[in-house]
Scaffold this motif. Structure first.
Motif: not given
Length: 368
Positions: A78-88, A101-104, A167-169
């Motif tokens: 569930a990107g974009p990962f710029h906005y994500r924390d590490a809660n998952v 994950d597919v973080s980038d 896609g747009i992501t």
């Protein structure tokens, strides 16, 4: 009943590609999540009877926890990962689920790596950056480093056609990467660089040929020098058609920081670019090419080991990268408690086996 895999963001282009790979290469029961139920159900139905859909917003921490508790492996797409924390990841450690994950993005990778000790103590294998770039690309670098007696320099370049089928992501991710300068490991020290600077022409395999690439902030910019004792790591990215390179360079070079760091501006740029690629994809395709060049010494001689990969669909290739690692974990072939970048966790022999099983051909060449 197979073992259960949860793909967060699995109704998107990358997540559904991961799910498709798992359907083809494992017996797992797969749950994909997303916020739009109608779309998610259609995606799940298209993937077959072993895939079901769960409506899930990451802000709903209780529902997220329940879904993770019921899963053997959790894959965060569930990107974009710029906005994500590490809660998952944190919840996976608490509930005993392995994590991919597919973080980038550098910031997210840094947050994830802070949980290394906690994951190791819990016996949880967590591997970040597992898609195509970073992901398969990092394993190609490891493959090259291991061919040499001593590696001194890594030059890793990518080119993507249009939207890459992601896609747009991917558009949001591209423009988010322009927001701030970053540091890279050059000549044995960290040096600050501007994103989308220092255009270089790199020769990729057909159909790409000589293509322009630019410095770009990616997690491997700092994970590769942490993994391998080299003096320089170069990571550059480019697009096809070349017009998109010049557009991105122009934004990075001339737009005020206040604009580029504004979420509304990023969303505007992403939507405009996505509409443009909807047209250009018909002509350029949606493929990807990777070129990994490792410079060093072999048998007392200076040499370069170059490997390249081309695939006609970037999103599908990303699915191969992540799905193959999940397959290895399910089969008991890969267990490494802690949090790792993919090049730190995946042995080259297993990487080569899974790529071969998916029809991925990596071309290798010695350059003396």
């Amino acid at each position: 009943m197979g073992e259960k895999i949860l793909i967060i963001g699995g109704s998107g282009r990358i997540g559904s590609s991961v799910a498709a790979d798992l359907v083809n290469h494992t017996e797992a029961d797969i749950t994909i999540t997303g916020r739009e139920t109608e779309i998610g159900i259609k995606v799940a139905e298209s993937l077959g009877e072993r895939v079901n859909f769960l409506a899930l917003d990451l802000a709903d921490t209780e529902k997220l926890k329940e879904a993770i508790t019921a899963s053997r492996i959790v894959i965060h797409c569930a990107g974009p990962f710029h906005y994500r924390d590490a809660n998952v990841l944190k919840t996976c450690i608490q509930e005993g689920a392995d994590y991919l994950d597919v973080s980038d993005h550098r910031s997210f990778t840094s947050k994830a790596l802070e949980y290394k000790s906690a994951a190791e103590t819990a016996g949880i294998t967590a591997i970040v950056n597992t898609g195509i770039f970073p992901g398969i690309s990092n394993s190609m670098v490891r493959q090259g480093v291991e061919q040499l007696d001593k590696a001194e320099k890594i030059h890793l370049s990518y080119v993507v056609s249009g939207s890459g089928g992601a896609g747009i992501t991917v558009m949001r991710t591209t423009f988010l990467g322009l927001q701030r300068p970053f540091v890279a490991w050059i000549d044995g020290k960290w040096q600050e660089l501007k994103p989308y600077s220092d255009r270089e022409t790199v020769e990729f395999p057909a159909p790409y040929g000589n293509t322009g690439v630019y410095w770009y902030d990616m997690p491997e910019t700092f994970t590769l020098p942490d993994t391998f004792p080299v003096q320089t790591v170069i990571t550059k990215f480019g697009s096809v058609p070349d017009f998109y390179n010049y557009l991105t360079w122009w934004v990075a070079k001339t737009w005020p920081n206040s604009w580029i760091q504004n979420r509304n501006v990023i969303e505007f740029l992403a939507n405009v670019s996505f509409k443009m690629t909807n047209v250009s994809d018909r002509f350029s395709g949606i493929g990807v090419a990777i070129r990994s060049e490792v410079t060093g010494q072999k048998d007392g001689k200076n040499t370069k080991y170059c490997s390249t990969l081309v695939h006609q669909n970037t999103a599908i290739a990303a699915g191969y990268g992540t799905g193959s690692i999940a397959e290895l974990i399910l089969d008991g072939k890969l267990k490494k408690p802690g949090v790792w970048a993919v090049e730190q966790a995946l042995p080259t022999d297993l990487f080569e086996q899974t790529m071969t099983s998916r029809g991925i051909k990596i071309q290798e060449e010695w350059l003396y």
